[in-house]
Enzyme design. Sequence first.
Site, short mmCIF file in Angstrom:
data_model
loop_
_atom_site.label_atom_id
_atom_site.label_comp_id
_atom_site.label_asym_id
_atom_site.label_seq_id
_atom_site.Cartn_x
_atom_site.Cartn_y
_atom_site.Cartn_z
N TRP A 10 43.05 22.06 9.23
CA TRP A 10 42.00 21.39 8.45
C TRP A 10 40.63 22.04 8.62
O TRP A 10 39.69 21.70 7.92
CB TRP A 10 41.92 19.92 8.84
CG TRP A 10 43.06 19.09 8.33
CD1 TRP A 10 44.26 19.52 7.84
CD2 TRP A 10 43.10 17.66 8.26
NE1 TRP A 10 45.04 18.47 7.47
CE2 TRP A 10 44.35 17.30 7.72
CE3 TRP A 10 42.21 16.64 8.60
CZ2 TRP A 10 44.73 15.98 7.50
CZ3 TRP A 10 42.58 15.32 8.41
CH2 TRP A 10 43.84 14.99 7.85
N GLU A 97 39.15 33.32 12.42
CA GLU A 97 37.78 32.84 12.22
C GLU A 97 37.07 32.72 13.57
O GLU A 97 35.85 32.87 13.64
CB GLU A 97 37.79 31.51 11.44
CG GLU A 97 38.07 31.76 9.97
CD GLU A 97 38.61 30.58 9.19
OE1 GLU A 97 38.62 29.46 9.72
OE2 GLU A 97 39.02 30.79 8.04
N GLU A 172 48.57 36.12 10.24
CA GLU A 172 47.58 35.77 9.22
C GLU A 172 46.72 37.00 8.90
O GLU A 172 45.72 37.25 9.59
CB GLU A 172 46.68 34.66 9.74
CG GLU A 172 47.41 33.39 10.08
CD GLU A 172 46.50 32.18 9.91
OE1 GLU A 172 46.77 31.36 9.05
OE2 GLU A 172 45.50 32.10 10.63
N GLY A 178 41.79 32.28 2.98
CA GLY A 178 40.75 31.64 2.16
C GLY A 178 40.31 32.45 0.95
O GLY A 178 39.30 32.13 0.33
N GLY A 238 45.55 26.55 5.18
CA GLY A 238 44.17 26.09 5.28
C GLY A 238 43.85 25.23 4.07
O GLY A 238 44.06 24.01 4.08
C1 PEP Z 1 44.02 29.59 7.81
O1 PEP Z 1 42.84 29.39 7.98
O2 PEP Z 1 44.77 29.61 8.78
C2 PEP Z 1 44.50 29.79 6.45
C3 PEP Z 1 45.68 30.30 6.30
O3 PEP Z 1 43.66 29.44 5.42
P1 PEP Z 1 44.01 29.51 3.86
O4 PEP Z 1 45.37 28.90 3.66
O5 PEP Z 1 42.92 28.75 3.19
O6 PEP Z 1 44.02 30.97 3.48
#
Ligand code: PEP
Length: 275
Positions: A10, A97, A172, A178, A238
């Site tokens: 979140w 992040e 990731e 994002g 996300g």
């Molecule tokens: C995340 O922050 O772990 C992520 C995958 O974000 P999003 O799905 O928005 O790309």
Amino acid sequence: MRKKLVIGNWKLHGSLLENQGLLNRLKQELHHLDGVDAAVCLPYVYLYQAQSALQGSAIAWGAQNVSQFTEGAYTSCISAKMVAEFGCTYTIVGHSERRALKLESNQVATKRLLNALHAGLTPIFCVGETLDERDGGMAELIVRNQMLNVVYGLDNEAFALAKKLNMVIAYEPVWAIGTGEHATPEQAQRMHAFIRMMIAERDREFSEQIRILYGGSMAPKNAESLLIMPDIDGGLLGRAALVAEDFIDTCRIASHCWQQQVKLKAQAQSPAVVV
Ligand code: PEP
């Protein structure tokens, strides 16, 4: 057969009122899905709310990080032990992040991982390369470096805990987080297989058991193509985790993919019919 795992991150979103609506919807809709575990990782201040809302449901909850310290004069830090008191199953560790804000080196991420394990939490350890690193042909090298501490840096006791608690890895790619742009299923599959192979260097059995999630703009429109890949065991979501329908649909797609994979495995194992 590894169950799929769909986790919502979140991030810095939510309010008591909005959360209640979202948690209630998830609880209503996600009570029985074959082959899927679901969880949400919320801001610390909402962990009690998640615990109250989700206790006894099929959805687990967790934190988005834990401190590298266990106790002491560390203003604003939250320890793994504190988080565990709120019934958390999971904690994210090493999210890009956090790494980008220069708050987290590989070493610090490993300390957080160890603290999570010692508090009985299942860490979701995030790895992934930037676009420049991918364009420079360094994606696997970067991920290998991030994984080294996990594969070789844990002593036998910590590694046994990681196995027992079913540690999770999330691949990731930073350029996909994002942005609305996701890795192709082939790019993601290749990296997931690479990560699994690294874990096999230390423990073959665990490499078959560990769940490796994909994260980076996963949403219902691309989930099936990713989740049907043999080494993609789920998603870390996300943006799509903040919209009840999107999160629920992704979980349903994960269940469908799991069922397809079970069928394929059964077919592969059944003896060939000789005519
Ligand atoms: C995340 O922050 O772990 C992520 C995958 O974000 P999003 O799905 O928005 O790309």
